[in-house]
Write a protein that holds these residues in place. Structure first.
Motif, PDB file in Angstrom:
ATOM      1  N   ASP A 179      40.383  36.688  49.926  1.00 58.96           N
ATOM      2  CA  ASP A 179      39.491  36.447  51.053  1.00 58.96           C
ATOM      3  C   ASP A 179      40.144  36.696  52.411  1.00 58.96           C
ATOM      4  O   ASP A 179      39.522  37.272  53.294  1.00 58.96           O
ATOM      5  CB  ASP A 179      38.942  35.019  51.004  1.00 58.96           C
ATOM      6  N   GLN A 180      41.392  36.269  52.577  1.00 56.08           N
ATOM      7  CA  GLN A 180      42.036  36.434  53.880  1.00 56.08           C
ATOM      8  C   GLN A 180      42.749  37.770  54.031  1.00 56.08           C
ATOM      9  O   GLN A 180      42.792  38.325  55.116  1.00 56.08           O
ATOM     10  CB  GLN A 180      42.999  35.279  54.146  1.00 56.08           C
ATOM     11  N   LEU A 181      43.310  38.287  52.941  1.00 51.32           N
ATOM     12  CA  LEU A 181      44.044  39.544  53.027  1.00 51.32           C
ATOM     13  C   LEU A 181      43.240  40.740  52.512  1.00 51.32           C
ATOM     14  O   LEU A 181      43.679  41.879  52.638  1.00 51.32           O
ATOM     15  CB  LEU A 181      45.365  39.446  52.260  1.00 51.32           C
ATOM     16  N   GLY A 182      42.079  40.491  51.916  1.00 53.43           N
ATOM     17  CA  GLY A 182      41.231  41.564  51.423  1.00 53.43           C
ATOM     18  C   GLY A 182      41.802  42.293  50.222  1.00 53.43           C
ATOM     19  O   GLY A 182      41.488  43.457  49.989  1.00 53.43           O
ATOM     20  N   ALA A 183      42.631  41.610  49.445  1.00 54.87           N
ATOM     21  CA  ALA A 183      43.302  42.231  48.304  1.00 54.87           C
ATOM     22  C   ALA A 183      42.412  42.255  47.071  1.00 54.87           C
ATOM     23  O   ALA A 183      41.516  41.422  46.906  1.00 54.87           O
ATOM     24  CB  ALA A 183      44.597  41.480  47.988  1.00 54.87           C
ATOM     25  N   SER A 184      42.696  43.202  46.198  1.00 49.04           N
ATOM     26  CA  SER A 184      42.064  43.268  44.883  1.00 49.04           C
ATOM     27  C   SER A 184      42.838  42.344  43.957  1.00 49.04           C
ATOM     28  O   SER A 184      44.029  42.563  43.705  1.00 49.04           O
ATOM     29  CB  SER A 184      42.115  44.710  44.367  1.00 49.04           C
ATOM     30  N   VAL A 185      42.187  41.302  43.462  1.00 47.95           N
ATOM     31  CA  VAL A 185      42.832  40.264  42.668  1.00 47.95           C
ATOM     32  C   VAL A 185      42.270  40.286  41.256  1.00 47.95           C
ATOM     33  O   VAL A 185      41.052  40.258  41.063  1.00 47.95           O
ATOM     34  CB  VAL A 185      42.615  38.871  43.307  1.00 47.95           C
ATOM     35  N   GLY A 186      43.156  40.338  40.267  1.00 47.52           N
ATOM     36  CA  GLY A 186      42.742  40.346  38.869  1.00 47.52           C
ATOM     37  C   GLY A 186      42.352  38.967  38.373  1.00 47.52           C
ATOM     38  O   GLY A 186      42.426  37.970  39.094  1.00 47.52           O
ATOM     39  N   ALA A 187      41.964  38.908  37.122  1.00 48.99           N
ATOM     40  CA  ALA A 187      41.582  37.646  36.480  1.00 48.99           C
ATOM     41  C   ALA A 187      42.826  36.890  36.023  1.00 48.99           C
ATOM     42  O   ALA A 187      43.845  37.505  35.694  1.00 48.99           O
ATOM     43  CB  ALA A 187      40.686  37.936  35.280  1.00 48.99           C
ATOM     44  N   PRO A 188      42.754  35.563  35.974  1.00 49.87           N
ATOM     45  CA  PRO A 188      43.886  34.784  35.462  1.00 49.87           C
ATOM     46  C   PRO A 188      44.179  35.132  34.006  1.00 49.87           C
ATOM     47  O   PRO A 188      43.264  35.403  33.222  1.00 49.87           O
ATOM     48  CB  PRO A 188      43.403  33.331  35.575  1.00 49.87           C
ATOM     49  N   GLN A 189      45.457  35.136  33.685  1.00 53.51           N
ATOM     50  CA  GLN A 189      45.912  35.462  32.329  1.00 53.51           C
ATOM     51  C   GLN A 189      46.936  34.403  31.915  1.00 53.51           C
ATOM     52  O   GLN A 189      47.993  34.286  32.536  1.00 53.51           O
ATOM     53  CB  GLN A 189      46.545  36.850  32.348  1.00 53.51           C
ATOM     54  N   ALA A 190      46.629  33.638  30.874  1.00 52.00           N
ATOM     55  CA  ALA A 190      47.563  32.626  30.367  1.00 52.00           C
ATOM     56  C   ALA A 190      48.604  33.307  29.481  1.00 52.00           C
ATOM     57  O   ALA A 190      48.256  34.120  28.622  1.00 52.00           O
ATOM     58  CB  ALA A 190      46.815  31.561  29.583  1.00 52.00           C
ATOM     59  N   LEU A 191      49.869  32.971  29.709  1.00 55.44           N
ATOM     60  CA  LEU A 191      50.984  33.483  28.904  1.00 55.44           C
ATOM     61  C   LEU A 191      51.763  32.296  28.360  1.00 55.44           C
ATOM     62  O   LEU A 191      52.812  31.924  28.892  1.00 55.44           O
ATOM     63  CB  LEU A 191      51.896  34.373  29.765  1.00 55.44           C
ATOM     64  N   PRO A 192      51.265  31.672  27.282  1.00 50.30           N
ATOM     65  CA  PRO A 192      51.907  30.468  26.759  1.00 50.30           C
ATOM     66  C   PRO A 192      53.383  30.667  26.397  1.00 50.30           C
ATOM     67  O   PRO A 192      54.189  29.753  26.575  1.00 50.30           O
ATOM     68  CB  PRO A 192      51.087  30.123  25.516  1.00 50.30           C
ATOM     69  N   GLU A 193      53.748  31.853  25.893  1.00 46.56           N
ATOM     70  CA  GLU A 193      55.141  32.088  25.510  1.00 46.56           C
ATOM     71  C   GLU A 193      56.083  32.087  26.708  1.00 46.56           C
ATOM     72  O   GLU A 193      57.285  31.902  26.559  1.00 46.56           O
ATOM     73  CB  GLU A 193      55.277  33.394  24.715  1.00 46.56           C
ATOM     74  N   HIS A 194      55.532  32.274  27.917  1.00 43.07           N
ATOM     75  CA  HIS A 194      56.332  32.225  29.139  1.00 43.07           C
ATOM     76  C   HIS A 194      56.079  30.942  29.935  1.00 43.07           C
ATOM     77  O   HIS A 194      56.733  30.711  30.955  1.00 43.07           O
ATOM     78  CB  HIS A 194      56.043  33.440  30.020  1.00 43.07           C
ATOM     79  N   GLY A 195      55.098  30.158  29.513  1.00 42.47           N
ATOM     80  CA  GLY A 195      54.795  28.896  30.190  1.00 42.47           C
ATOM     81  C   GLY A 195      54.119  29.071  31.540  1.00 42.47           C
ATOM     82  O   GLY A 195      54.282  28.231  32.428  1.00 42.47           O
TER      83      GLY A 195
END
Length: 134
Positions: free
Chosen positions: A24-40
């Motif tokens: 919203d403030q920087l106008g960036a293209s932001v992806g969807a959240p991705q959970a990586l349990p093996e990396h915590g």
């Protein structure tokens, strides 16, 4: 040995708030959240055109990002990731030269579905370095 900068990772206390700020403030293209349990962690990638910013939020109490945020409650830069063409060759060269690989020293699959390792920050002037095979 290293190639282009793949991403800069920033630990954040609230992934949704951080993603919204970049979008919203920087106008960036932001992806969807991705959970990586093996990396915590749970991650969101921000596309900057020539590289990415990876926003990291802890996934569980044992997350290394939780420990980082205890020391840096507002968040902050966590690591930089460089691409390498042959991770096995990079590991052999680095360990022969005395660099320490975190964890068990074996690659794990990272957020982009490719093998990664992390190098001890004390061996690289206080900066945690991730190497990703491309």
């Amino acid at each position: 040995m290293i190639g282009r900068l793949n991403h800069i990772a920033i630990a954040v206390p609230d992934l949704a708030v951080a993603a919204a700020k970049y979008r919203d403030q920087l106008g960036a293209s932001v992806g969807a959240p991705q959970a990586l349990p093996e990396h915590g962690v749970t991650v969101v990638f921000v596309d900057t055109g020539n590289t990415k910013v990876e926003l990291l939020e802890p996934l569980g109490e044992a997350s290394p990002i939780a420990a980082f945020l205890e020391k840096n409650p507002a968040g902050g830069m966590h690591h930089v990731c460089f691409e390498v063409p042959d991770l096995s060759a990079a590991i052999a060269r680095l360990t022969a030269e005395g660099a320490r690989i975190l964890g068990d020293g074996k690659p794990r699959i990272g957020a982009h579905g490719r093998p990664v390792i992390f190098l001890h920050p004390k061996d690289f002037f206080g900066t945690l370095i991730e190497l990703e095979e491309v």
